[in-house]
Design a protein around this motif. Structure first.
Motif, PDB file in Angstrom:
ATOM      1  N   GLY A 102       0.760  -1.250   0.000  1.00 45.76           N
ATOM      2  CA  GLY A 102       0.000   0.000   0.000  1.00 45.76           C
ATOM      3  C   GLY A 102       0.783   1.286   0.000  1.00 45.76           C
ATOM      4  O   GLY A 102       0.211   2.359  -0.212  1.00 45.76           O
ATOM      5  N   GLN A 103       2.091   1.254   0.217  1.00 45.22           N
ATOM      6  CA  GLN A 103       2.865   2.485   0.384  1.00 45.22           C
ATOM      7  C   GLN A 103       2.775   3.447  -0.805  1.00 45.22           C
ATOM      8  O   GLN A 103       2.627   4.653  -0.612  1.00 45.22           O
TER       9      GLN A 103
ATOM     10  N   GLY B 266      11.488  10.601  -8.977  1.00 43.43           N
ATOM     11  CA  GLY B 266      11.890   9.251  -9.325  1.00 43.43           C
ATOM     12  C   GLY B 266      10.959   8.201  -8.745  1.00 43.43           C
ATOM     13  O   GLY B 266      10.227   8.469  -7.791  1.00 43.43           O
ATOM     14  N   PRO B 267      10.954   6.999  -9.308  1.00 46.98           N
ATOM     15  CA  PRO B 267      10.028   5.950  -8.858  1.00 46.98           C
ATOM     16  C   PRO B 267      10.222   5.524  -7.404  1.00 46.98           C
ATOM     17  O   PRO B 267       9.270   5.107  -6.749  1.00 46.98           O
ATOM     18  N   LEU B 268      11.441   5.635  -6.885  1.00 48.68           N
ATOM     19  CA  LEU B 268      11.672   5.248  -5.493  1.00 48.68           C
ATOM     20  C   LEU B 268      10.975   6.194  -4.508  1.00 48.68           C
ATOM     21  O   LEU B 268      10.840   5.857  -3.330  1.00 48.68           O
ATOM     22  N   ALA B 269      10.546   7.364  -4.998  1.00 51.31           N
ATOM     23  CA  ALA B 269       9.854   8.314  -4.127  1.00 51.31           C
ATOM     24  C   ALA B 269       8.544   7.734  -3.595  1.00 51.31           C
ATOM     25  O   ALA B 269       8.060   8.140  -2.540  1.00 51.31           O
ATOM     26  N   PHE B 270       7.968   6.785  -4.330  1.00 55.90           N
ATOM     27  CA  PHE B 270       6.716   6.173  -3.868  1.00 55.90           C
ATOM     28  C   PHE B 270       6.928   5.307  -2.628  1.00 55.90           C
ATOM     29  O   PHE B 270       5.969   4.888  -1.993  1.00 55.90           O
ATOM     30  N   TYR B 271       8.184   5.051  -2.310  1.00 56.68           N
ATOM     31  CA  TYR B 271       8.496   4.304  -1.094  1.00 56.68           C
ATOM     32  C   TYR B 271       9.274   5.160  -0.105  1.00 56.68           C
ATOM     33  O   TYR B 271       9.953   4.651   0.786  1.00 56.68           O
ATOM     34  N   LYS B 272       9.140   6.489  -0.273  1.00 57.14           N
ATOM     35  CA  LYS B 272       9.776   7.408   0.665  1.00 57.14           C
ATOM     36  C   LYS B 272       9.143   7.228   2.053  1.00 57.14           C
ATOM     37  O   LYS B 272       7.932   7.211   2.194  1.00 57.14           O
ATOM     38  N   GLY B 273       9.986   7.132   3.060  1.00 57.73           N
ATOM     39  CA  GLY B 273       9.486   6.970   4.426  1.00 57.73           C
ATOM     40  C   GLY B 273       8.970   5.585   4.726  1.00 57.73           C
ATOM     41  O   GLY B 273       8.159   5.406   5.638  1.00 57.73           O
ATOM     42  N   THR B 274       9.445   4.564   3.978  1.00 52.65           N
ATOM     43  CA  THR B 274       8.919   3.211   4.146  1.00 52.65           C
ATOM     44  C   THR B 274       9.497   2.477   5.349  1.00 52.65           C
ATOM     45  O   THR B 274       8.819   1.649   5.955  1.00 52.65           O
ATOM     46  N   LEU B 275      10.747   2.757   5.708  1.00 50.18           N
ATOM     47  CA  LEU B 275      11.408   1.981   6.759  1.00 50.18           C
ATOM     48  C   LEU B 275      10.644   2.033   8.075  1.00 50.18           C
ATOM     49  O   LEU B 275      10.406   0.997   8.703  1.00 50.18           O
ATOM     50  N   ALA B 276      10.245   3.247   8.475  1.00 51.09           N
ATOM     51  CA  ALA B 276       9.525   3.373   9.744  1.00 51.09           C
ATOM     52  C   ALA B 276       8.212   2.599   9.735  1.00 51.09           C
ATOM     53  O   ALA B 276       7.946   1.812  10.653  1.00 51.09           O
ATOM     54  N   PRO B 277       7.354   2.774   8.708  1.00 51.69           N
ATOM     55  CA  PRO B 277       6.112   2.000   8.723  1.00 51.69           C
ATOM     56  C   PRO B 277       6.325   0.506   8.529  1.00 51.69           C
ATOM     57  O   PRO B 277       5.568  -0.303   9.051  1.00 51.69           O
ATOM     58  N   LEU B 278       7.362   0.116   7.771  1.00 49.73           N
ATOM     59  CA  LEU B 278       7.596  -1.312   7.557  1.00 49.73           C
ATOM     60  C   LEU B 278       7.827  -2.018   8.891  1.00 49.73           C
ATOM     61  O   LEU B 278       7.291  -3.097   9.141  1.00 49.73           O
ATOM     62  N   LEU B 279       8.623  -1.393   9.748  1.00 50.17           N
ATOM     63  CA  LEU B 279       8.873  -1.958  11.070  1.00 50.17           C
ATOM     64  C   LEU B 279       7.716  -1.669  12.019  1.00 50.17           C
ATOM     65  O   LEU B 279       7.280  -2.534  12.779  1.00 50.17           O
TER      66      LEU B 279
ATOM     67  N   VAL C  52       5.856  10.670  11.778  1.00 50.90           N
ATOM     68  CA  VAL C  52       7.158  10.610  11.112  1.00 50.90           C
ATOM     69  C   VAL C  52       6.983  10.318   9.622  1.00 50.90           C
ATOM     70  O   VAL C  52       7.621  10.941   8.771  1.00 50.90           O
ATOM     71  N   ARG C  53       6.106   9.382   9.299  1.00 49.22           N
ATOM     72  CA  ARG C  53       5.909   9.010   7.904  1.00 49.22           C
ATOM     73  C   ARG C  53       5.404  10.182   7.077  1.00 49.22           C
ATOM     74  O   ARG C  53       5.887  10.425   5.964  1.00 49.22           O
ATOM     75  N   ILE C  54       4.440  10.931   7.619  1.00 50.10           N
ATOM     76  CA  ILE C  54       3.885  12.064   6.878  1.00 50.10           C
ATOM     77  C   ILE C  54       4.936  13.143   6.646  1.00 50.10           C
ATOM     78  O   ILE C  54       5.030  13.722   5.554  1.00 50.10           O
ATOM     79  N   LEU C  55       5.747  13.414   7.648  1.00 54.88           N
ATOM     80  CA  LEU C  55       6.803  14.418   7.483  1.00 54.88           C
ATOM     81  C   LEU C  55       7.823  13.965   6.439  1.00 54.88           C
ATOM     82  O   LEU C  55       8.287  14.767   5.621  1.00 54.88           O
ATOM     83  N   LEU C  56       8.158  12.679   6.433  1.00 55.92           N
ATOM     84  CA  LEU C  56       9.105  12.163   5.442  1.00 55.92           C
ATOM     85  C   LEU C  56       8.500  12.162   4.040  1.00 55.92           C
ATOM     86  O   LEU C  56       9.183  12.442   3.056  1.00 55.92           O
ATOM     87  N   GLN C  57       7.212  11.880   3.945  1.00 61.78           N
ATOM     88  CA  GLN C  57       6.549  11.813   2.645  1.00 61.78           C
ATOM     89  C   GLN C  57       6.345  13.189   2.023  1.00 61.78           C
ATOM     90  O   GLN C  57       6.297  13.322   0.796  1.00 61.78           O
ATOM     91  N   THR C  58       6.193  14.204   2.847  1.00 62.52           N
ATOM     92  CA  THR C  58       5.869  15.539   2.333  1.00 62.52           C
ATOM     93  C   THR C  58       7.050  16.494   2.331  1.00 62.52           C
ATOM     94  O   THR C  58       6.909  17.641   1.906  1.00 62.52           O
ATOM     95  N   GLN C  59       8.213  16.052   2.781  1.00 61.62           N
ATOM     96  CA  GLN C  59       9.368  16.943   2.783  1.00 61.62           C
ATOM     97  C   GLN C  59       9.879  17.154   1.357  1.00 61.62           C
ATOM     98  O   GLN C  59       9.619  16.335   0.468  1.00 61.62           O
ATOM     99  N   PRO C  60      10.611  18.241   1.113  1.00 59.17           N
ATOM    100  CA  PRO C  60      11.171  18.490  -0.220  1.00 59.17           C
ATOM    101  C   PRO C  60      12.141  17.380  -0.613  1.00 59.17           C
ATOM    102  O   PRO C  60      12.690  16.671   0.231  1.00 59.17           O
TER     103      PRO C  60
END
Length: 304
Positions: free
Chosen positions: A32-33, A67-80, A141-149
């Motif tokens: 879902g990320q 870039g395509p990896l941006a769709f998984y920005k901030g994934t580490l925190a939610p993954l764990l 944390v995830r929202i801040l990582l997802q919305t940062q420049p």
């Protein structure tokens, strides 16, 4: 001896619930990320000067600019963390469910699996509320990582750096638990309907096909899970919008609290503002929820 055996069996059951929930939560994040980052971008963008015109435009611009990896920005925190969250959800849900079953057996002589749908909702809501204490900081944390420049202007180098800077600027607890009230409300309402919908559909499908829950094929479990995911968000989405606004950049200074955020959101965009981003959310809810419940069910079958 009998009491000791019963306690041991209960502890093993709880460990199995938690293990299955952890596996389901990690799969949920991976599936879902990409949809979630689009949802958050649409929810938190300016209403007067929006960056994206819709789901397709957001997906295109994110891919082109970051870039395509941006769709998984901030994934580490939610993954764990989501693994832990879903673990708590399922552990609490099944514990409350067993408590209801014991009460039913004592008062009405019902079979252990015969909970009312109201009881399923309460068990799900309890699971969601219990999960809020973990979900709140993780989503902050995830929202801040997802919305940062994007680089090189990004503000955080990762989850730990984000937590460190939040703590330095606002205090760790105050900063991480920003938006906790709407998180509790969303999790309670959404999880209540999430578990209720799934259990209703599983029970109906098993009965209609004259089979047992353990014999339902994977595709039927996925269908039940996808429907439950849609109900989670349809029943709680405006609360999620408020939560995201309060947890996003500038939310600390812009909103005094939940009521003020509701008032400003309505003033700027009317009722529609509380449903902005619902399309990618529903698109995400189907596969993410289906994969979660399927993983949990299959893990429980494997563990016995």
């Amino acid at each position: 001896m009998a009491d000791a055996t019963h306690v041991e069996n209960e502890n093993i059951r709880r460990l199995k619930d938690a293990a299955a929930g952890t596996a389901g939560g990690m799969v949920q994040v991976l599936v879902g990320q990409p949809f979630d980052i689009i949802k958050v971008r649409l929810q938190t963008q300016s209403t007067t000067n929006p960056q994206y015109t819709g789901v397709a435009d957001a997906a295109r611009k994110i891919a082109a600019n970051e870039g395509p990896l941006a769709f998984y920005k901030g994934t580490l925190a939610p993954l764990l963390g989501i693994g832990a969250c879903v673990s708590v959800q399922f552990a609490v849900f099944h514990q409350v469910r067993r408590n209801f079953a014991m009460k039913n057996a004592e008062t009405r002589g019902d079979r252990s699996e015969d909970l009312t749908y109201g009881q399923f909702y309460v068990a799900g809501a309890a699971a969601g509320i219990a999960n809020s204490g973990i979900a709140g900081p993780l989503e902050r944390v995830r929202i801040l990582l997802q919305t940062q420049p994007s680089s090189p202007s990004r503000l955080f180098n990762g989850p730990l750096d984000c937590v460190k800077k939040i703590g330095a600027e606002q205090g760790t607890l105050r900063g991480l638990y920003r938006g906790l009230v709407p998180t509790i409300l969303r999790e309670g309402q959404g999880s209540g309907f999430w578990f209720l919908t799934y259990e209703f559909l599983v029970r109906h499908m098993a009965s209609s096909n004259n089979t047992t829950r353990d014999q339902l094929p994977a595709w039927r479990l996925c269908l039940c899970g996808a429907s439950a995911g849609a109900m989670f968000w349809l029943s709680s989405y405006p609360l999620d919008v408020i939560k995201s606004k309060m947890q996003g950049f500038g939310g600390d200074a812009k909103y005094k609290g939940v009521i003020d955020c509701v008032r400003q959101t309505y003033a700027q965009g009317g009722v529609g503002a509380f449903w902005r981003g619902i399309v990618p959310t529903i698109m995400r809810a189907g596969p993410a929820s289906a994969s979660t419940f399927l993983t949990v069910e299959m893990t429980m079958r494997l563990l016995g």
